[in-house]
Design an enzyme around this catalytic site. Structure first.
Site, mmCIF file in Angstrom:
data_model
loop_
_atom_site.group_PDB
_atom_site.id
_atom_site.type_symbol
_atom_site.label_atom_id
_atom_site.label_comp_id
_atom_site.label_asym_id
_atom_site.label_seq_id
_atom_site.Cartn_x
_atom_site.Cartn_y
_atom_site.Cartn_z
ATOM 1 N N SER A 196 27.651 52.972 -8.322
ATOM 2 C CA SER A 196 28.992 52.353 -8.655
ATOM 3 C C SER A 196 29.117 53.300 -10.113
ATOM 4 C CB SER A 196 28.883 51.052 -9.314
ATOM 5 O OG SER A 196 27.987 50.501 -9.968
ATOM 6 N N HIS A 230 31.144 55.325 -2.973
ATOM 7 C CA HIS A 230 31.135 54.070 -3.801
ATOM 8 C C HIS A 230 31.941 52.944 -3.246
ATOM 9 C CE1 HIS A 230 32.142 51.905 -7.678
ATOM 10 N NE2 HIS A 230 31.397 51.089 -7.050
ATOM 11 N N GLU A 234 35.443 55.264 -3.557
ATOM 12 C CA GLU A 234 35.683 56.332 -4.464
ATOM 13 C C GLU A 234 34.614 57.216 -3.853
ATOM 14 O OE1 GLU A 234 36.132 55.077 -9.115
ATOM 15 O OE2 GLU A 234 34.294 54.473 -8.186
ATOM 16 N N ASN A 255 34.846 51.873 -12.652
ATOM 17 C CA ASN A 255 34.157 51.227 -13.763
ATOM 18 C C ASN A 255 34.008 51.768 -15.079
ATOM 19 O OD1 ASN A 255 33.290 49.341 -11.860
ATOM 20 N ND2 ASN A 255 31.405 50.231 -11.153
#
Ligand code: 3H9
Length: 702
Positions: free
Chosen positions: A413, A434, A446, A484
């Site tokens: 992540s 991801h 992602e 993130n």
């Protein structure tokens, strides 16, 4: 003018073919063509009937969405529909493919409809913040009744040709050549002297709901539940009420036009149409042309069968791709496979799957503890815990066994894809995939390109995302990628705000009120407070060195309050419930922590809570664009809406920022910088530049 309509006469039937590739929206040229073709057919004595069809894969995809909010040329759609309605010669729609929105409404204005089995029909306007504004709200209830029409328009979901016939939307299912079927239907009509049959004149079915308030109450309740905070559903219900109660088609159309205009000028419409185009835009990668060769992904291996690995495996199984699941030992493997089976069984209990479907999916998964068994997989995805050293070791093992040409992917992540690639002899085959938890449910993927990832591997991964029914967004390789990296500021601000005076419950409620599905503290409880706490312990961080925003969470962990998993965290979760209750003890802990840190508590308005949690997303988003990590602002919007629950009706953080005005946002960011300092509030240079130039994020879309 965009698009055209081809006109030809076959025997005594005029055949009009809409041609506006790829999906025949009702652009200006199509409307002009419809208008001209109809006039020609009506004035030609040799023509006794008209057949309307579409070229290519669609009948008509609806109004041209790109024309909304701007000036449009040529005759309006309503002019065309009025001409069709007044036609003295019968018009047959030969629905060859997708008939959505205005496309289905054109078909409903035809006097008869034949449909190909593969042709989906739908009124998806509600998904764009609109309503069927070309007579659909008045004609459909006259055809199938108010209740079914409401369901159809409020869901916006399409149905296939056979269901359209069963429902009464189309008259005949046409196997084989649909144009020939339309022409034959027209010839039969002419032979029988078949009349012009206008739905507008049918009153019997729609009248049945008159005085039945329950139909509308139920529709409103369902819409409030399924489409929280949406404006268009109420407008749709009001239009159908008009169709049922006014007993006059033109009066109903007047209501429809007024409600359509209300939707058109509502900000939700602009945001949702932005989302429609953004979803398609993210598939376009400037340096990876559309025709880049892709590899076939017919089998997958997933390393790690925990929550993430299991969910990723399910994503493949759900689309029929066999998966080999790898675990360290048999016990972990059995546990992981057991959880997958249990998740499917829950779907059966909820009536969403059959036991046979579960068997079919489970038959596609096998498990191993030996890496040698995954040598045949087309893609290998590691989904082990977030530690770069362990991941590097795993990539070495993957590289040792994978067949030539296999894609080696990490579900990290936010860790460095290039470090993992460097551990292999084939960095061009290494990429980040991801997934978001729960991976079998969440739509976002992602796709993270490393420095050496090949274009073929990028194109294949983006395509794989679509195959898995995900929306794939390409990110550059930088800590936290897109999502993130942005989230960090959001959670840190939430942590600071509670120390300065708000309670976790006030912060969560403000965020919920904004339209997110959960607040930051509810999210922490769901993910587990213990993850960060354990990591800090493992890394030997002394209590006084723990970031102040993590102090409350660590205290809760010391009390065995890890979140939902222990039924206590920021909230208390009564037995078996996921709905948390506020806990005065937590408020006390927060207050004590403020006092220990010497922070004077004060009352904080919800408006400040929202700005301080959400504006860091925009500021960081601007940095991500500057760094080239996201290709366009709309890529960030798609990530945030599909991965983090940012409300769809805002159009995503970057689109929302444009609507608020970047100058207003910058002014607030500067104010917070002066008050609180820290990197988070340093205005991103791109934001300052855009404001100085009087531009917005949309100007970067290209
Ligand atoms: C409406 O009808 C209002 C009326 O009730 C009232 C009027 C008064 N307009 O999705 P794809 C483009 S509201 C303009 O990749 P697929 C799309 O952007 C409308 N452009 O293909 C893309 O462009 P690009 C109600 C449109 O095969 C290209 O076509 N209708 C439109 O996966 C290919 O699209 C809808 O909401 C449009 N209407 O799926 C239907 N539709 O290649 C919206 C598509 O440059 N459309 N484009 O990126 C869809 O659901 C899907 O596009 C469809 C095809 C299923 C048709």
């Amino acid at each position: 003018m965009k698009g055209t309509v081809h006109y030809e006469v076959r025997g005594n039937v005029a055949l009009m073919t809409i041609d506006n590739p790829p999906v025949n929206p009702l652009s200006s040229g199509v409307r002009q063509g419809l208008h001209d073709g109809l006039s020609q057919a009506l004035s030609d004595d040799a023509v006794a009937a008209i057949v309307l069809t579409g070229a290519g894969r669609a009948f008509i995809a609806g109004a041209d969405i790109s024309e909304f909010g701007g000036k449009s040329e040529g005759p309006s759609l309503h002019d065309c529909l009025a001409a069709m309605d007044n036609s003295s010669k019968p018009i047959v729609a030969a629905i060859n493919g997708t008939a959505f929105g205005g496309g289905l409404e054109v078909a409903l204005c035809c006097h008869y409809r034949v449909i190909a089995p593969s042709a989906p029909v739908g009124l998806p306007e509600v998904k764009l913040g609109l309503l069927p504004g070309a007579g659909g709200t008045q004609r459909l209830p006259r055809l199938i009744g108010a209740e079914k029409a409401l369901d159809f328009m409020l869901s916006g979901d399409p149905i296939p040709g056979p269901a359209a016939v069963a429902m009464g939307i189309a008259d005949e299912l046409a196997e084989g050549d649909i144009v020939e079927a339309g022409l034959t239907f027209a010839a039969n009509l002419i032979a029988k002297g078949g009349p012009v049959r206008r739905i507008r004149d049918e009153e019997e079915i729609v009248r049945q709901a008159r005085g039945n308030a329950e139909v509308f109450d139920n529709a409103r309740k369902n819409a409030a539940r399924k489409m929280r905070k949406r404006f268009a559903p109420e407008m749709i219900v009001q239009c159908v009420e008009a169709a049922v109660n006014l007993g006059d088609f033109d009066a109903g159309i007047a209501v429809e036009q007024e409600c359509f205009a209300n939707c058109l000028k509502h900000p939700q419409r602009e945001s949702l149409i932005h989302m429609f185009f953004a979803e398609r835009e993210v598939a376009k990668i400037p340096d990876v042309p559309k025709d880049t060769a892709t590899q076939e992904i017919a089998s997958a291996a997933v390393i790690g069968c925990g929550t993430m690995g299991g969910g990723i495996a399910m994503s493949f199984l759900n689309v029929g791709i066999p998966v080999m699941s790898v675990e360290m030992d048999q016990e972990a493997l059995d546990r992981g496979l057991g959880v997958i089976k249990k998740n499917y069984d829950i779907q059966v209990q909820r009536g969403r799957m059959t036991a046979e479907q579960v068997d079919e999916r489970m038959s596609l998964i096998s498990g191993t503890t030996d890496y040698a068994d995954i040598s045949g997989a087309d893609v290998i995805i590691e989904a082990i815990y977030e530690n770069i050293d362990v991941k590097v070791e795993t990539f070495k093992k993957m590289d040792a066994v994978a067949k030539p040409g296999a894609i080696l992917a990490s579900n990290t992540s936010g860790l460095d894809i290039d470090k993992m690639a460097a551990a292999t002899g084939r960095p061009e085959a290494v990429i980040g995939l991801h997934f978001f938890s729960p991976a079998n449910v969440m739509r976002l993927l992602e796709v993270v390109r490393g420095e050496n990832t090949s274009k073929e591997v990028i194109a294949t991964s983006m395509k794989l995302g679509r195959t898995l029914n995900k929306i794939a967004v390409l990110s550059g390789n930088a800590p936290g990628f897109i999502g993130n990296r942005m989230l960090a500021g959001y959670t840190r601000q939430a942590g600071e705000i509670i120390l300065q005076g708000a309670t976790p419950y006030q912060v969560d409620n403000a965020i919920l009120g904004f339209g997110m599905p959960m607040g930051p503290f509810q999210m922490n409880d769901l993910v587990g407070l213990d993850l960060g706490w354990r990591a800090r312990k493992l890394n030997g961080i002394a209590p006084e060195d723990v970031p102040i925003t993590a102090r409350v969470a660590d205290k809760l962990c010391e009390m065995d309050r890890y979140g939902q998993k222990t039924s206590r965290g920021y909230y208390i979760y009564p037995e078996g419930s996921r709905a948390g209750q506020a806990d005065p003890e937590v408020v006390q802990i927060v207050e004590e922590t403020s006092a220990e840190l010497g922070i004077q508590r004060r009352s904080i308005e919800d408006d400040e809570v929202l700005k301080r949690c959400l504006y860091p997303l925009i500021n960081e988003g601007a940095r991500i664009l500057e760094d080239g990590i996201a290709i366009r602002p709309c890529d960030i919007d798609i990530v945030y809406i599909n991965g983090y629950g940012f409300p769809e009706v805002t159009g995503g953080p970057m689109f929302w920022a444009d609507q608020i005005g970047l100058d207003n946002i910058l002014a607030d960011i500067k104010k917070f910088e002066a008050e609180y300092g820290g990197d988070i509030w340093k205005p991103a240079p791109l934001l300052e530049k855009l404001v100085a130039e009087g531009k917005n994020f949309a100007s970067l879309q290209g």
